[in-house]
Design a protein around this motif. Structure first.
Motif, short mmCIF file in Angstrom:
data_model
loop_
_atom_site.label_atom_id
_atom_site.label_comp_id
_atom_site.label_asym_id
_atom_site.label_seq_id
_atom_site.Cartn_x
_atom_site.Cartn_y
_atom_site.Cartn_z
N GLY A 31 0.81 -1.21 -0.10
CA GLY A 31 -0.03 -0.11 0.07
C GLY A 31 0.97 1.34 -0.03
N LYS A 32 0.44 2.17 0.79
CA LYS A 32 1.08 3.39 0.83
C LYS A 32 2.33 3.41 1.43
N CYS A 33 2.96 2.20 2.05
CA CYS A 33 4.14 2.15 2.71
C CYS A 33 5.16 1.98 1.60
N SER A 34 5.02 1.46 0.43
CA SER A 34 5.74 1.54 -0.69
C SER A 34 5.77 2.66 -1.56
N ASN A 35 5.55 4.02 -1.06
CA ASN A 35 5.59 4.92 -1.82
C ASN A 35 7.08 5.29 -2.15
N PRO A 36 7.33 5.51 -3.36
CA PRO A 36 8.62 5.50 -4.08
C PRO A 36 9.40 6.48 -3.40
N ASN A 37 8.79 7.49 -2.90
CA ASN A 37 9.63 8.72 -2.19
C ASN A 37 9.56 8.66 -0.54
N TRP A 38 9.33 7.40 -0.22
CA TRP A 38 9.65 7.10 1.08
C TRP A 38 8.46 7.90 2.16
N HIS A 39 8.21 7.43 3.28
CA HIS A 39 7.72 8.21 4.22
C HIS A 39 8.36 7.97 5.77
N GLY A 40 7.96 8.66 6.54
CA GLY A 40 8.65 8.62 8.05
C GLY A 40 7.62 8.25 9.23
N HIS A 41 8.53 7.75 10.30
CA HIS A 41 7.58 7.48 11.69
C HIS A 41 8.61 8.14 12.56
N ASN A 42 7.80 8.71 13.98
CA ASN A 42 8.56 9.02 15.05
C ASN A 42 8.34 7.64 15.90
N TYR A 43 9.46 7.13 16.05
CA TYR A 43 9.33 5.48 16.68
C TYR A 43 9.42 5.88 18.11
N GLU A 44 9.22 4.76 18.82
CA GLU A 44 9.55 4.71 20.28
C GLU A 44 9.88 3.30 20.45
N LEU A 45 11.29 3.13 20.98
CA LEU A 45 11.89 1.83 21.25
C LEU A 45 11.90 1.65 22.90
N PHE A 46 11.64 0.52 23.08
CA PHE A 46 11.43 0.01 24.45
C PHE A 46 12.54 -1.10 24.53
N VAL A 47 13.49 -0.84 25.35
CA VAL A 47 14.33 -2.03 25.62
C VAL A 47 14.43 -2.93 27.03
N THR A 48 13.97 -3.86 27.25
CA THR A 48 13.76 -4.53 28.58
C THR A 48 14.93 -5.70 28.80
N VAL A 49 15.77 -5.50 29.84
CA VAL A 49 16.68 -6.52 30.45
C VAL A 49 16.04 -7.13 31.69
N LYS A 50 16.77 -8.20 31.82
CA LYS A 50 16.22 -8.88 32.88
C LYS A 50 17.35 -9.33 33.70
N GLY A 51 17.36 -9.60 35.21
CA GLY A 51 18.62 -9.94 35.73
C GLY A 51 18.19 -9.99 37.42
N HIS A 52 19.13 -10.23 38.03
CA HIS A 52 19.10 -10.20 39.59
C HIS A 52 19.67 -8.74 40.15
N VAL A 53 19.06 -8.18 41.05
CA VAL A 53 19.77 -6.93 41.51
C VAL A 53 20.76 -7.22 42.36
N ASP A 54 21.98 -6.69 41.70
CA ASP A 54 23.12 -6.60 42.60
C ASP A 54 23.16 -6.11 43.67
N PRO A 55 23.42 -6.76 44.98
CA PRO A 55 23.53 -6.36 46.37
C PRO A 55 24.45 -4.94 46.60
N LYS A 56 25.48 -4.86 45.71
CA LYS A 56 26.31 -3.94 46.13
C LYS A 56 25.90 -2.60 45.47
N THR A 57 25.12 -2.68 44.42
CA THR A 57 24.77 -1.33 43.61
C THR A 57 23.32 -1.08 43.86
N GLY A 58 22.44 -2.23 43.75
CA GLY A 58 21.13 -2.16 43.97
C GLY A 58 20.22 -2.05 42.58
N PHE A 59 21.39 -2.25 41.69
CA PHE A 59 20.89 -2.34 40.00
C PHE A 59 21.04 -3.61 39.63
#
Length: 137
Positions: A31-59
């Protein structure tokens, strides 16, 4: 197990198309997403990591380091760029939100996991109504 998420934003142009298809075939599928002259977006990126909390840093991970990794390996490469033409890790790939999320995950994973945490997911909002979330294979 603790999960922590960092949000970043970027603006980028792209188009969805296959070079081996005609303009009519591309328009029929993308559809419109194949416009030969391109189109743009304002993206939002969410990066999630998992692990244990370091007792020394609390992170689980130092958020300054997580931000640096995301900026260096993703945002600096995609922000105000043409995803199809300018982004090294997207060369030869269809620039859909789905493929972009997978490739962002692949870019981030080794750098995040060097900090002894796991990359849990990448969530990429293309619009306020559409997003994808990738958890790896």
């Amino acid at each position: 197990m603790m999960y922590i998420t960092r949000r970043e934003r970027f603006n980028a142009a792209h188009k969805l198309y296959r070079e081996e298809w005609t303009l009519e075939q591309n328009e029929a599928i993308f559809g419109k997403c194949s416009n030969p002259n391109w189109h743009g977006h304002n993206y939002e990126l969410f990066v999630t990591v998992k692990g244990h909390v370091d007792p020394k840093t609390g992170f689980v991970i130092d958020l300054k380091e997580l931000k640096r990794i995301i900026m260096t390996y993703v945002i600096d490469k995609v922000d105000h760029r043409n995803i199809n033409l300018d982004v090294d890790f997207m060369q030869g790939k269809i620039a859909s939100t789905e493929v972009l999320a997978v490739e962002i995950f692949n870019q981030l994973r080794p750098h995040i996991e060097a900090y002894q945490v796991k990359l849990h997911s990448v969530r990429l909002h293309e619009t306020e109504n559409n997003y994808v979330e990738y958890f790896g294979e």
